[in-house]
Design an enzyme around this catalytic site. Structure first.
Site, PDB file in Angstrom:
ATOM      1  N   LYS A 159       0.808  -1.224   0.000  1.00 12.99           N
ATOM      2  CA  LYS A 159       0.000   0.000   0.000  1.00 12.99           C
ATOM      3  C   LYS A 159       0.841   1.273   0.000  1.00 12.99           C
ATOM      4  O   LYS A 159       0.434   2.297  -0.524  1.00 12.99           O
ATOM      5  CB  LYS A 159      -0.942   0.005   1.200  1.00 12.99           C
ATOM      6  CG  LYS A 159      -2.092  -0.980   1.037  1.00 12.99           C
ATOM      7  CD  LYS A 159      -3.183  -0.724   2.051  1.00 12.99           C
ATOM      8  CE  LYS A 159      -4.409  -1.562   1.763  1.00 12.99           C
ATOM      9  NZ  LYS A 159      -4.180  -3.001   2.057  1.00 12.99           N
ATOM     10  N   GLU A 165     -10.037   7.197   3.770  1.00 10.12           N
ATOM     11  CA  GLU A 165     -10.910   6.334   4.557  1.00 10.12           C
ATOM     12  C   GLU A 165     -10.193   5.006   4.729  1.00 10.12           C
ATOM     13  O   GLU A 165      -9.327   4.639   3.917  1.00 10.12           O
ATOM     14  CB  GLU A 165     -12.261   6.120   3.879  1.00 10.12           C
ATOM     15  CG  GLU A 165     -12.358   4.909   2.960  1.00 10.12           C
ATOM     16  CD  GLU A 165     -11.819   5.173   1.569  1.00 10.12           C
ATOM     17  OE1 GLU A 165     -11.827   6.341   1.141  1.00 10.12           O
ATOM     18  OE2 GLU A 165     -11.406   4.202   0.911  1.00 10.12           O
ATOM     19  N   SER A 171       1.658  -9.868  -0.917  1.00  4.66           N
ATOM     20  CA  SER A 171       1.292  -8.450  -0.759  1.00  4.66           C
ATOM     21  C   SER A 171       1.651  -7.859   0.593  1.00  4.66           C
ATOM     22  O   SER A 171       1.892  -6.657   0.695  1.00  4.66           O
ATOM     23  CB  SER A 171      -0.194  -8.272  -1.034  1.00  4.66           C
ATOM     24  OG  SER A 171      -0.969  -9.142  -0.220  1.00  4.66           O
TER      25      SER A 171
HETATM   26  C1  LIG Z   1      -5.044  -4.026   1.621  1.00  7.32           C
HETATM   27  C2  LIG Z   1      -4.361  -5.278   1.351  1.00  7.32           C
HETATM   28  C3  LIG Z   1      -4.747  -6.114   0.275  1.00  7.32           C
HETATM   29  C4  LIG Z   1      -5.930  -5.853  -0.599  1.00  7.32           C
HETATM   30  O1  LIG Z   1      -5.879  -4.657  -1.302  1.00  7.32           O
HETATM   31  P1  LIG Z   1      -5.649  -4.623  -2.881  1.00  7.32           P
HETATM   32  O2  LIG Z   1      -5.932  -3.196  -3.232  1.00  7.32           O
HETATM   33  O3  LIG Z   1      -6.603  -5.572  -3.499  1.00  7.32           O
HETATM   34  O4  LIG Z   1      -4.250  -4.994  -3.137  1.00  7.32           O
HETATM   35  C5  LIG Z   1      -4.005  -7.253   0.030  1.00  7.32           C
HETATM   36  N1  LIG Z   1      -2.958  -7.596   0.813  1.00  7.32           N
HETATM   37  C6  LIG Z   1      -2.560  -6.818   1.854  1.00  7.32           C
HETATM   38  C7  LIG Z   1      -1.398  -7.253   2.663  1.00  7.32           C
HETATM   39  C8  LIG Z   1      -3.248  -5.642   2.161  1.00  7.32           C
HETATM   40  O5  LIG Z   1      -2.864  -4.897   3.195  1.00  7.32           O
END
Ligand SMILES: *Cc1c(COP(=O)(O)O)cnc(C)c1O
Length: 393
Positions: A89, A111, A377
């Site tokens: 993010k 938000e 992610s």
């Molecule tokens: C917020 C988040 C997601 C989901 O958000 P996307 O916009 O779909 O990438 C996925 N993995 C993690 C670790 C997150 O914090």
């Protein structure tokens, strides 16, 4: 077929900017400027410098040897979990804070649901010395105390949304109201590849650093830039959009999108939009959306807060509709087990969102020579309590 956004802000039939009249000047200012600003050499320089020195990029592309052995294919993990603040993010919030500064904004609003985007936003506001207001549902504030504390330590003001279900969509309504009331000095940082045009495209371009790095890193590992598969979990779709971006028009690269099936796709407790969703409008764009017969947005469910979203970004709706991406759905149980398996096999504790992507190897058989690049992610620190309760550790 074009998988990028077109001049009018659409991906096929999805996207656009369905906004109240009073938001038009803000969104239009952004639309007219975002590509121009992003193309400025000074902007590029500052963005890349911060990604390197502050976020810690490039994130490694790690060949997961023991995981690959178990599933008899070649699995590479793109280690977004190693970024500052623990997930992808931050790539987007760094980009948007620089955009806000170029547009002369002094006040940032956002938000947040689980608080991850709120923390990433509060982080870059502290970095740049800008005022930060984060709207968050009252129920989410109670559920996510550690992230609320983080935001406060970073200097953000966390404002509870007390209407409706007191969760993410109510926080979004409050943020939009704020933006309408403060059109001149305020930038609204959206945290995923969603929202009115140009947000999905802007967020995608900031996250595209993920696939840009994968290309040269894979070249080093495998002697070729293109994997056979790219895999990512989808909440709103920002880590996925970044992971796919430079491969969208590479026909030899297969795209897999992984959604949360919660307690089961048809259990009534799910977030599997590609199966359950129909065309509708959410957060200012036309996309696939889980809704009742009369168009009320369905409350989604997933054990993972980041995938607990009733829609997908418009790019993903288009990838789904055209068949460019294969969508898979993973339940809570499947994800939790895949997460624990990564701990044991590779010494990496993944975010539960990322665990959904990891779970596909139990469902789909890849060939021994397939190169599969999976977006890890985020890291699992934030999910420790969930893992503890689930596995009774
Ligand atoms: C917020 C988040 C997601 C989901 O958000 P996307 O916009 O779909 O990438 C996925 N993995 C993690 C670790 C997150 O914090």
């Amino acid at each position: 077929m074009n998988y990028n956004v077109n001049e009018k802000g659409y991906y096929g039939e999805f996207g656009g900017a369905y906004i109240p009249e009073m938001l038009y000047p803000n969104v239009e200012e952004l639309r007219q400027n975002y590509l121009k600003v992003m193309a400025e050499p000074e902007f590029q320089k500052e963005f890349n410098q911060l990604l390197k020195d502050y976020v810690g990029r490039p994130s490694p592309l790690y060949y997961a040897k023991r995981l690959s052995k178990k599933y008899n294919t070649k699995i590479y993990l793109k280690r977004e979990d190693l970024n500052h603040t623990g997930a992808h993010k931050i790539n987007n919030t760094i980009g948007q804070i620089l955009m806000a500064k170029r547009l002369g904004k002094t006040r940032i609003i956002a938000e947040t649901g689980a608080g991850q985007h709120g923390v990433a936003t509060a982080t870059v506001c502290a970095l740049m010395g800008l005022e930060c207001i984060v709207y968050m549902g009252e129920i989410d504030i109670a559920r996510q105390a550690p992230n609320v504390a983080r935001m406060k330590m970073l200097g953000a003001k966390v404002v509870p949304a007390t209407s409706g279900s007191k969760t993410l969509k109510d926080a979004t309504n409050e943020a939009i109201r704020d933006w309408i009331n403060n059109p001149v000095n305020t930038h609204y940082i959206i945290g995923s590849a969603i929202g009115p045009h140009p947000y999905p495209d802007m967020v995608t371009r900031f996250q595209a650093i993920i696939s840009e790095e994968i290309k040269w890193q894979l070249k080093e590992h495998e002697g070729k830039e293109n994997p056979d598969y790219v895999v990512a979990c989808i909440g709103g779709g920002s880590n996925a959009a970044g992971t796919y971006y430079h491969f969208l028009h590479e026909e030899d690269v297969n795209i897999i999108a992984v959604e949360a099936a919660g307690l089961g796709i048809h259990s009534g407790e799910s977030a599997a939009t590609s199966v359950l969703g129909r065309e509708g409008i959410i957060h200012g764009c036309k996309t696939l959306l889980m809704q009742t017969i009369d168009g009320q947005i369905t409350e989604p469910y997933s054990i993972s807060a980041g995938l607990d979203y009733p829609g997908v970004g418009p790019m993903h709706a288009h990838l789904c509709k055209t068949g460019r991406a294969e969508f898979m759905s993973i339940t809570d149980d499947e994800a939790m087990n895949a997460g624990l398996e990564l701990c044991k096999l590779e010494g990496i504790i993944p975010a539960i969102e990322s665990s959904h992507a990891l779970a596909i190897f139990e469902q789909k058989q890849f060939k021994p020579n397939d190169v599969v690049v999976l977006s890890l992610s985020g890291r699992g620190d934030k999910d420790l309590q969930n893992y503890i309760e689930y596995f009774k550790i």
